[in-house]
Every structure is written in structure tokens, then in C-alpha cells.
Write a protein that holds these residues in place. Structure first.
Motif, PDB file in Angstrom:
ATOM      1  N   GLU A  78       0.841  -1.206   0.000  1.00  0.00           N
ATOM      2  CA  GLU A  78       0.000   0.000   0.000  1.00  0.00           C
ATOM      3  C   GLU A  78       0.872   1.250   0.000  1.00  0.00           C
ATOM      4  OE1 GLU A  78      -2.684  -0.124   3.291  1.00  0.00           O
ATOM      5  OE2 GLU A  78      -3.613  -2.011   2.675  1.00  0.00           O
ATOM      6  N   ALA A  79       1.929   1.218   0.800  1.00  0.00           N
ATOM      7  CA  ALA A  79       2.848   2.360   0.860  1.00  0.00           C
ATOM      8  C   ALA A  79       3.573   2.540  -0.468  1.00  0.00           C
ATOM      9  CB  ALA A  79       3.857   2.159   1.993  1.00  0.00           C
ATOM     10  N   ALA A  80       3.933   1.433  -1.110  1.00  0.00           N
ATOM     11  CA  ALA A  80       4.606   1.502  -2.406  1.00  0.00           C
ATOM     12  C   ALA A  80       3.675   2.071  -3.472  1.00  0.00           C
ATOM     13  CB  ALA A  80       5.101   0.115  -2.814  1.00  0.00           C
ATOM     14  N   SER A  81       2.429   1.622  -3.461  1.00  0.00           N
ATOM     15  CA  SER A  81       1.456   2.112  -4.437  1.00  0.00           C
ATOM     16  C   SER A  81       1.195   3.600  -4.239  1.00  0.00           C
ATOM     17  CB  SER A  81       0.146   1.323  -4.323  1.00  0.00           C
ATOM     18  OG  SER A  81       0.342  -0.036  -4.674  1.00  0.00           O
ATOM     19  N   TYR A  82       1.185   4.031  -2.985  1.00  0.00           N
ATOM     20  CA  TYR A  82       0.945   5.449  -2.690  1.00  0.00           C
ATOM     21  C   TYR A  82       2.027   6.329  -3.299  1.00  0.00           C
ATOM     22  CZ  TYR A  82       0.653   9.837  -0.150  1.00  0.00           C
ATOM     23  OH  TYR A  82       0.578  11.181   0.161  1.00  0.00           O
ATOM     24  N   ILE A  83       3.302   5.987  -3.065  1.00  0.00           N
ATOM     25  CA  ILE A  83       4.377   6.851  -3.568  1.00  0.00           C
ATOM     26  C   ILE A  83       4.508   6.702  -5.082  1.00  0.00           C
ATOM     27  CG2 ILE A  83       6.294   5.214  -3.251  1.00  0.00           C
ATOM     28  CD1 ILE A  83       6.279   9.042  -2.573  1.00  0.00           C
ATOM     29  N   GLN A  84       4.171   5.535  -5.621  1.00  0.00           N
ATOM     30  CA  GLN A  84       4.190   5.363  -7.073  1.00  0.00           C
ATOM     31  C   GLN A  84       3.185   6.307  -7.727  1.00  0.00           C
ATOM     32  OE1 GLN A  84       4.417   1.495  -9.651  1.00  0.00           O
ATOM     33  NE2 GLN A  84       2.272   1.769  -9.140  1.00  0.00           N
ATOM     34  N   GLU A  85       1.989   6.372  -7.169  1.00  0.00           N
ATOM     35  CA  GLU A  85       0.959   7.258  -7.723  1.00  0.00           C
ATOM     36  C   GLU A  85       1.374   8.717  -7.583  1.00  0.00           C
ATOM     37  OE1 GLU A  85      -3.808   8.244  -7.137  1.00  0.00           O
ATOM     38  OE2 GLU A  85      -2.940   6.455  -6.215  1.00  0.00           O
ATOM     39  N   ALA A  86       2.003   9.060  -6.435  1.00  0.00           N
ATOM     40  CA  ALA A  86       2.440  10.437  -6.214  1.00  0.00           C
ATOM     41  C   ALA A  86       3.526  10.842  -7.202  1.00  0.00           C
ATOM     42  CB  ALA A  86       2.940  10.595  -4.779  1.00  0.00           C
ATOM     43  N   LEU A  87       4.398   9.901  -7.541  1.00  0.00           N
ATOM     44  CA  LEU A  87       5.476  10.185  -8.480  1.00  0.00           C
ATOM     45  C   LEU A  87       4.996  10.187  -9.936  1.00  0.00           C
ATOM     46  CD1 LEU A  87       8.306   7.997  -6.898  1.00  0.00           C
ATOM     47  CD2 LEU A  87       8.213  10.490  -6.926  1.00  0.00           C
ATOM     48  N   GLY A  88       3.892   9.501 -10.174  1.00  0.00           N
ATOM     49  CA  GLY A  88       3.349   9.455 -11.522  1.00  0.00           C
ATOM     50  C   GLY A  88       4.143   8.602 -12.490  1.00  0.00           C
ATOM     51  N   LYS A  89       4.823   7.602 -11.958  1.00  0.00           N
ATOM     52  CA  LYS A  89       5.589   6.687 -12.809  1.00  0.00           C
ATOM     53  C   LYS A  89       5.716   5.354 -12.098  1.00  0.00           C
ATOM     54  CE  LYS A  89      10.109   8.183 -11.049  1.00  0.00           C
ATOM     55  NZ  LYS A  89      11.429   8.762 -11.403  1.00  0.00           N
ATOM     56  N   PRO A  90       5.861   4.255 -12.854  1.00  0.00           N
ATOM     57  CA  PRO A  90       5.956   2.944 -12.209  1.00  0.00           C
ATOM     58  C   PRO A  90       7.268   2.768 -11.458  1.00  0.00           C
ATOM     59  CG  PRO A  90       6.295   2.757 -14.579  1.00  0.00           C
ATOM     60  CD  PRO A  90       5.855   4.166 -14.319  1.00  0.00           C
ATOM     61  N   LEU A  91       7.185   2.129 -10.317  1.00  0.00           N
ATOM     62  CA  LEU A  91       8.388   1.805  -9.557  1.00  0.00           C
ATOM     63  C   LEU A  91       9.049   0.575 -10.166  1.00  0.00           C
ATOM     64  CD1 LEU A  91       7.123   2.348  -5.904  1.00  0.00           C
ATOM     65  CD2 LEU A  91       8.412   3.920  -7.343  1.00  0.00           C
ATOM     66  N   PRO A  92      10.391   0.494 -10.110  1.00  0.00           N
ATOM     67  CA  PRO A  92      11.104  -0.568 -10.832  1.00  0.00           C
ATOM     68  C   PRO A  92      11.189  -1.926 -10.148  1.00  0.00           C
ATOM     69  CG  PRO A  92      12.677   0.924  -9.814  1.00  0.00           C
ATOM     70  CD  PRO A  92      11.309   1.516  -9.576  1.00  0.00           C
ATOM     71  N   SER A  93      10.745  -2.052  -8.903  1.00  0.00           N
ATOM     72  CA  SER A  93      10.899  -3.340  -8.217  1.00  0.00           C
ATOM     73  C   SER A  93      10.087  -4.431  -8.910  1.00  0.00           C
ATOM     74  CB  SER A  93      10.456  -3.224  -6.757  1.00  0.00           C
ATOM     75  OG  SER A  93       9.044  -3.072  -6.681  1.00  0.00           O
ATOM     76  N   HIS A  94      10.510  -5.669  -8.722  1.00  0.00           N
ATOM     77  CA  HIS A  94       9.791  -6.798  -9.312  1.00  0.00           C
ATOM     78  C   HIS A  94       8.390  -6.921  -8.725  1.00  0.00           C
ATOM     79  CE1 HIS A  94      13.161  -8.419 -11.612  1.00  0.00           C
ATOM     80  NE2 HIS A  94      13.927  -8.152 -10.572  1.00  0.00           N
ATOM     81  N   GLN A  95       8.277  -6.702  -7.424  1.00  0.00           N
ATOM     82  CA  GLN A  95       6.968  -6.803  -6.778  1.00  0.00           C
ATOM     83  C   GLN A  95       5.987  -5.793  -7.347  1.00  0.00           C
ATOM     84  OE1 GLN A  95       6.137  -9.293  -4.450  1.00  0.00           O
ATOM     85  NE2 GLN A  95       8.080 -10.000  -5.313  1.00  0.00           N
TER      86      GLN A  95
END
Length: 306
Positions: free
Chosen positions: A276-293
Motif C-alpha cells: 500500500e505504501a509503495a502504491s501510494y508513492i508510485q501514484e504520487a510520483l506518476g511513474k511505475p516503480l522498478p521493483s519486481h513486486q
């Protein structure tokens, strides 16, 4: 059969190391909310910002505001990076639990990073350590370029250990050996830790891997075999070093935690809350995060098969 540790401490450095390279401005309230989500996910150590001069890292110029506004949990260590005594004073004002100082194992990187030789850096760090200890703060040391330098290439293992020993002699509680440009490989990590075990207290050793060439988790595995139980990582794989071109991609916290849990090693972190925390900052940054998960989660959201 390898006897794995029962528990590993994962130190989340995303709010500092993860965000410092982001070119687009991240609002202060977003940083605060992200740290609060990390706290709720079960992390026991979160590096929340850096008290450096704003001209060096503009993204973190709101360190005081962030540190004073987050919801504190007494069971969590909230840490911040400090470059000198002035930065320490600001950190103490905001009552962080732990301060981190930094130095490079290679002369060239140290000069490019803080415009001082290694020898010139020791008195600055000693002053910070002594003052921090006076205020009963835990002190951590980041040792950059421990596995390779962008200017010099290979860094001799003994040189790395000698710098680490000087830091420990100052009273620093823990040394985090940094793979600043992501060049470490499992054999190199094995060689390094074999030597470190002969000269340093392993209980004060942590590892900070980058995933530039995709070897971070393999390097963690070797470190576990040597008894290392503390690792730095950044949620989603955010970040790198602003003074090492191309060194993007910290070890992703979500990939690390997933691997450890699959191995039966506890971290205290709740994977669903972490996502949930990862999805939150991903949305705030407006780009996909690179981790496999996060790649898996993003594909599932788009209805793709895994």
C-alpha cells in the motif's frame, strides 16, 4: 544446510535515498503521509530525510517540516542524514532518533561528494559523533564506494576496512557498507565479508546494495551466509547516488522482504501494508516503480497475465 537468521532488520531509506534523485518536486505532505504509511507497515527503522544544504539536494529542503509533522511511533527509529555539525543541530531540534554521517572509501568519490579528502573528513565526522552522543543519539556511518568507485574503479578491501575502523573508533554504532554504483558481485561480497569478520565487529555491520546490474538480492544472500542481519533498502527500488552517474536503483525493499519471508526469515513488516505504501508513492510520483513486486502489481492492475 545453511542456518539462516530468524530475524533480519530492514532499514527503509526511501524517503531520503529514494527521493533525493527525483527531479520533480514532491510535496511535503506527500512525504509525510508516505512515512506514516511506512510506520504503519511495521518498519522498525525509517530514514526520513537529510539535513544538508538545500542547494545540494533541493528535494529534501523540507527536512525539518517532515521530521516534525510525521506521526511518531516509539517502537520505530526515525533517522536522518547529516553532513556536519550544522546539519546535526537541525536534526536535534527536530528530535530524530538516529543520525547518519557519510564518507567514501575512495579519495576521488569523497572529493567529488563533499569536496574534502578522507583524512580531512574525519575531524568533521568526529565532531558530529561526539555532539550526537552528548545528546544521546544513535549514530550510523555510511561508507560509500565500498565495492567500487565511479572514478577509481576497484577499491582495495583493506582500504575499505581501514576507513570503517576509524569510524567505529569514533564511537559510531553501525557501519553500512555501500555499493554506491551497484557493481558488487557475490564473490566480491564474500571476499569482503570474510576479511571484515577478521577485523571488525560483525554486529555493527550493515549492507547497502544497489541493483544496477541485478545482483542485489544475490549479494544479500551471501551477506546472510556471513551473519549479516541488517540491510538498507528503498521501497520500490527508488533512488541511487546523485554523485555517481548511472547508479540508479537501490535494492528494492519489497523484493527484499518478499525473499526473506519466503525463506522463513522474519522482518516484522506486513507485506500488504508495505505494498500500500509503495502504491501510494508510485501514484504520487506518476511513474511505475522498478521493483519486481511492483511490476507484478502493475501488470495485475492492467489485467495482464503473470
Amino acid at each position: 544446510m545453511q542456518a539462516w537468521p530468524e530475524f533480519v532488520t530492514v532499514k527503509e531509506v526511501g524517503p531520503r535515498d529514494g527521493l533525493q534523485n527525483e527531479s520533480s518536486h514532491i510535496p511535503t505532505n506527500v512525504k509525510i503521509e508516505w512515512i506514516n504509511l511506512l510506520s504503519e507497515a511495521g518498519f522498525i527503522s525509517i530514514e526520513i530525510s537529510s539535513f544538508v544544504h538545500p542547494k545540494w539536494i533541493p528535494q529534501l529542503k523540507d527536512a525539518k517540516e517532515v521530521a516534525t509533522a510525521i506521526r511518531r511511533n516509539d517502537q520505530i527509529t526515525y533517522a536522518a542524514l547529516v553532513p556536519n555539525k550544522k546539519g546535526l543541530e537541525a536534526a536535534i531540534e527536530t528530535n530524530v532518533d538516529e543520525v547518519a554521517v557519510f564518507i567514501s572509501a575512495s579519495e576521488s568519490h569523497n572529493q567529488n561528494n563533499i569536496n574534502k579528502s578522507i583524512e580531512q573528513t574525519y575531524p568533521v565526522l568526529r565532531e558530529v559523533v561526539e555532539e550526537a552522543k552528548y545528546h544521546q543519539k544513535r549514530v550510523r556511518g555510511y561508507l560509500s564506494t565500498a565495492f567500487g568507485c565511479p572514478y577509481e574503479g576497484d577499491v582495495p578491501i583493506q582500504q575499505v576496512i581501514d576507513v570503517a575502523a576509524r569510524l567505529l573508533d569514533m564511537g559510531i554504532d553501525e557501519i553500512s557498507f555501500g555499493d554506491t554504483i551497484g557493481v558488487a558481485n557475490p564473490k566480491q561480497v564474500d571476499d569482503m565479508l570474510t576479511k571484515i569478520k577478521q577485523e571488525l565487529d560483525m554486529e555493527r555491520v550493515a549492507m547497502h546494495f544497489h541493483n544496477t546490474h541485478g545482483m542485489a538480492l544475490a549479494n544479500v544472500l551471501v551477506s546472510l551466509e556471513h551473519g549479516v542481519t541488517t540491510f538498507d533498502s528503498s521501497l520500490g527500488g527508488l533512488g541511487g547516488c546523485p554523485y555517481a552517474k548511472g547508479a540508479s536503483g537501490n535494492l528494492a525493499t519489497d523484493d527484499l522482504v518478499h525473499m526473506l519471508h519466503q525463506m522463513g526469515i522474519e522482518t516484522g513488516i506486513q507485506e500488504d501494508r508495505m505494498r500500500e505504501a509503495a502504491s501510494y508513492i508510485q501514484e504520487a510520483l506518476g511513474k511505475p516503480l522498478p521493483s519486481h513486486q511492483m511490476q507484478v502489481i502493475n501488470r495485475m492492475k492492467q489485467g495482464e497475465s503473470l
